[in-house]
Design an enzyme around this catalytic site. Structure first.
Site, PDB file in Angstrom:
ATOM      1  N   PHE A 198       0.839  -1.195   0.000  1.00  0.00           N
ATOM      2  CA  PHE A 198       0.000   0.000   0.000  1.00  0.00           C
ATOM      3  C   PHE A 198       0.875   1.247   0.000  1.00  0.00           C
ATOM      4  CE2 PHE A 198       0.854  -1.085   4.392  1.00  0.00           C
ATOM      5  CZ  PHE A 198       1.114   0.133   4.997  1.00  0.00           C
ATOM      6  N   CYS A 199       0.255   2.385  -0.357  1.00  0.00           N
ATOM      7  CA  CYS A 199       0.926   3.680  -0.349  1.00  0.00           C
ATOM      8  C   CYS A 199      -0.139   4.761  -0.176  1.00  0.00           C
ATOM      9  CB  CYS A 199       1.741   3.888  -1.625  1.00  0.00           C
ATOM     10  SG  CYS A 199       0.742   3.855  -3.133  1.00  0.00           S
ATOM     11  N   THR A 200       0.224   6.009  -0.351  1.00  0.00           N
ATOM     12  CA  THR A 200      -0.691   7.116  -0.057  1.00  0.00           C
ATOM     13  C   THR A 200      -1.926   7.105  -0.948  1.00  0.00           C
ATOM     14  OG1 THR A 200       1.220   8.452   0.581  1.00  0.00           O
ATOM     15  CG2 THR A 200      -0.872   9.601   0.262  1.00  0.00           C
ATOM     16  N   CYS A 205       2.366   1.724  -4.844  1.00  0.00           N
ATOM     17  CA  CYS A 205       2.167   0.287  -4.624  1.00  0.00           C
ATOM     18  C   CYS A 205       1.725  -0.407  -5.901  1.00  0.00           C
ATOM     19  CB  CYS A 205       1.183   0.045  -3.488  1.00  0.00           C
ATOM     20  SG  CYS A 205      -0.404   0.859  -3.623  1.00  0.00           S
ATOM     21  N   ILE A 227      -4.063   4.670   0.776  1.00  0.00           N
ATOM     22  CA  ILE A 227      -4.498   5.003   2.131  1.00  0.00           C
ATOM     23  C   ILE A 227      -5.634   6.019   2.104  1.00  0.00           C
ATOM     24  CG2 ILE A 227      -3.754   5.969   4.344  1.00  0.00           C
ATOM     25  CD1 ILE A 227      -0.860   5.084   3.441  1.00  0.00           C
TER      26      ILE A 227
END
Length: 325
Positions: A198-200, A205, A227
């Site tokens: 996952f990432c922002t 990702c 996120i």
């Protein structure tokens, strides 16, 4: 007090108009799409002009692999930009993640040409050709709670430091370009049969899944929309997210309700400053934080001190220095 760079006169006038709007909040729209854009250079000038005409501020990146951007302004202007992008068939299904700020989190509008819309630094990695499984936010908790799934935060160390999912691994990278080296060292396609990342906002990702698939991993997942989409979709009481989420604009962070946080940024390295950082012997107010203390030249340090003095003098005169908010 949050120390930041000054605004151009045009940007200041735009910000003043936005503050006077009946809805005092500024709309912030983050978006990206991996799509083949061989003519991306030709798209820059019209897109720059359209954003300026709409009074938007922010940054949009264009590359042969797609588009990536965050802009801010009046809600109506953001909606018109969405319509403008959807007039281009290749960008018609670009998804936008909307949040809000008390004032414009950018100072200017730039549409930039890049080799990659997110820099992994490895040739031939193309999410348009190969990508992992998208996991919707409401299915994410179930996936990452499975004991056989390795959960990896693909963001940089200073972002992870402010918040992450419970139990997620921190690769402790300083930039996304270091992720391939970490993955080659710490992940094994023969042992790690399920890897969730996952990432922002989803872009890093997503590209990371393409890299792992290229390396022979079979079951690779990533949080759809990142996120920000998770925080917008999952109720706080059901959430596995802990802390705040770093965002790449002057809000610094957002909380679980996507409301802007109250962290300051270091005037030297522009990284967020936490309470732990403030207690460090390497923290100097208005000058440096533990991350940049050892890298700060005497000239840079003196320049920052002088800037802080000018801000204080302006406050004593009842004026607002251009570099403060």
């Amino acid at each position: 007090m949050r120390l930041e760079y000054g605004r151009s006169p045009d940007s200041q006038r735009l910000l003043d108009r936005q503050k006077m709007n009946s809805d005092s909040r500024v709309t912030v729209a983050a978006f990206y799409k991996f799509v083949a854009l061989p003519d991306f250079e030709e798209l820059r000038a019209p897109l720059q002009q359209r954003c300026e005409d709409l009074g938007l501020l922010g940054t949009i990146l264009l590359a042969g692999e797609g588009i990536n951007g965050t802009v801010a302004g009046p809600r109506q202007s953001v909606e018109r930009l969405k319509s403008h992008l959807r007039d281009e068939p290749r960008l018609a299904d670009t998804r936008f993640k909307i949040s809000f700020a008390s004032e414009a989190p950018f100072y200017r509008m730039k549409v930039r040409l890049k080799k990659e819309i997110v820099s992994l630094g490895v040739e031939g990695i193309d999410p348009n050709c190969m990508v992992g499984q998208y996991i919707e936010p409401r299915q994410w908790n179930s996936l990452i709670s499975r004991p056989e799934v390795r959960v990896v935060d693909t963001r940089n160390d200073y972002e992870v430091h402010l918040g992450s999912f419970a139990g997620a691994e921190n690769p402790q990278t300083r930039s996304f370009r270091q992720f391939p080296e970490w993955a080659d060292t710490h992940l094994d396609p023969q042992k790690d049969k399920h890897v969730a990342m996952f990432c922002t906002g989803g872009i890093r990702c997503e590209k990371a899944t393409a890299y792992l698939l290229e390396k022979g991993f079979e079951n690779v997942y990533h949080l759809d929309g990142g996120i920000l989409n998770y925080l917008d979709s999952v109720d706080h009481e059901d959430s596995l997210w802990q802390g705040d989420c770093f965002v790449f604009d002057n809000r610094v962070t957002v909380d679980h309700e996507l409301a802007e946080g109250d962290l300051q940024v270091c005037p030297a390295c522009r990284m967020p400053v936490t309470e732990d950082d403030r207690r460090s012997a390497k923290f100097e107010l208005h000058v440096s934080c533990p991350r940049c203390f050892d890298r700060l030249t005497p000239e840079k340090r003196e320049g920052l001190l002088e800037r802080a003095r000018q801000i204080e003098l302006a406050e004593q005169r009842g004026e607002k220095h251009l570099g403060t908010r």
